[in-house]
Design a protein around this motif. Sequence first.
Motif, PDB file in Angstrom:
ATOM      1  N   UNK A 212     -13.576 -37.520  -5.655  1.00 51.28           N
ATOM      2  CA  UNK A 212     -12.215 -36.678  -5.149  1.00 51.28           C
ATOM      3  C   UNK A 212     -12.314 -35.366  -6.260  1.00 51.28           C
ATOM      4  N   UNK A 213     -12.563 -35.478  -7.406  1.00 52.23           N
ATOM      5  CA  UNK A 213     -12.842 -34.556  -8.234  1.00 52.23           C
ATOM      6  C   UNK A 213     -13.991 -33.507  -7.999  1.00 52.23           C
ATOM      7  N   UNK A 214     -14.865 -34.066  -7.767  1.00 53.07           N
ATOM      8  CA  UNK A 214     -16.120 -33.385  -7.691  1.00 53.07           C
ATOM      9  C   UNK A 214     -16.070 -32.632  -6.383  1.00 53.07           C
ATOM     10  N   UNK A 215     -15.260 -33.054  -5.159  1.00 54.19           N
ATOM     11  CA  UNK A 215     -15.248 -32.543  -3.743  1.00 54.19           C
ATOM     12  C   UNK A 215     -14.167 -31.269  -3.901  1.00 54.19           C
ATOM     13  N   UNK A 216     -13.267 -31.541  -5.003  1.00 45.02           N
ATOM     14  CA  UNK A 216     -11.909 -30.518  -5.155  1.00 45.02           C
ATOM     15  C   UNK A 216     -12.716 -29.430  -6.009  1.00 45.02           C
ATOM     16  N   UNK A 217     -13.598 -29.601  -6.720  1.00 45.53           N
ATOM     17  CA  UNK A 217     -14.228 -28.595  -7.669  1.00 45.53           C
ATOM     18  C   UNK A 217     -15.043 -27.737  -6.844  1.00 45.53           C
TER      19      UNK A 217
END
Length: 428
Positions: A212-217
């Motif tokens: 989720x952090x990766x996608x948000x970035x």
Amino acid sequence: MRRRLRQVFIIGLTLSLLGIGVPAWSEDDDRSCNDLMAADTPAYVVCTWMATPEEALEIAHFWLDNDGENLKGADPQDPLTIDCSAPGTECPTEGLEGDGEAHEAGDPDVPGAEDGGTPECQNGEQCFVDGNGISAAERASALETPTGKATKVVAPTGMRIWIETELADDYKAGKLDEAAKKVAALAVAQPGVVGVRFTSQLGYDQTFATADELDAFVAETTAALRTLLPGKKLSAHTVVPVLGCGSNDACKAELTKKYPLLDPERIGAWLSKGSIDQLALDSGHLATEYATWKIDAAEAQRNQWIQVRARAWDAYAQIAAEDAAFTAGQLTEEQATKAITERIAAPLQDDAAETVTLWSRWQNDQGQVNRVYGEKWAASATWDQLKKLGSIRARLATVYDPANPEVDLATDLKNLSEVFGQVYLHAA
């Protein structure tokens, strides 16, 4: 057709690297104009008349005979016009930009502004910014940085320019907007910049802990850059180790567990949604990652590109192969030729990668410099072999750090342009 032409092109390249001649094509074709090309033209380059000289003569006679009768009678097609004053015709004007009136060239484009002047802000100061919100002062400041100066030096070489940076740390620190605007200023300060590579080793390093952090970035960073850089391309660099497993289920299970963020489906979604215009896949892991399953580097590379092609990633974005192996040490001419065939010709021939990015110089944590060419541009067998690839120069790119030149910007970039058609200028 596109696939066939690429296959023909790369087969010719590979054979030429191996010193094997390719017979000329269509020697008996009356439309062949191969005889008009230079003697050193590669054999896989074919010349064909759109109209043979005899046909061209007939065409000329058709238009010019009888004092050009046919030419004089050839009127242009009638244009499509709409008469807004005709009964029953409606020409909408509401909701459209402008005031609906015709204006002469040079008329003020802002009510009250002087002819040729700059619109004023509410407080009366001159605060002009261009369409992407970057001020003239910010552009000027960007040009004074090492990267900004390099963009001016690259322009005469003919290389396409990318700005290369890392925004992941800025994103984590809550400084994305500031950092994105800084790199955007570099991308618009000098004409000719293609786009921005905003991250490297995406999902492979330890910057992000969850998917989720990766996608948000990716989502927030690309949205910020799209706003600042309309029309510019966005690029990201990563690795997808599971692709090298091929059909080996044990390999796929282990590498999926080892690299949970590097899910091909997730990366494919970034491409299909249009978040990323170019994806660079590194080859640094290919030689060692698969030893447990007796998959060598050549097989792993072949597996990777088969998977990329099967997923049709190149339908959504440009796919690049990235390789730093040429800087590992000075090669002999024979070794360099073999490496070029395996690491440049093969990825292109596999019909998944459109370009190959080669690291030509980098410095490790101990300060040791690794180069493809010799120190201070001394002679190098590898560099000499790379310079022979002029026919695919446009497909070759490199990364260059203007803050740490080999000699100076002008010398370095001129030499790099002899091999590479594109350059990624690093911005700290």
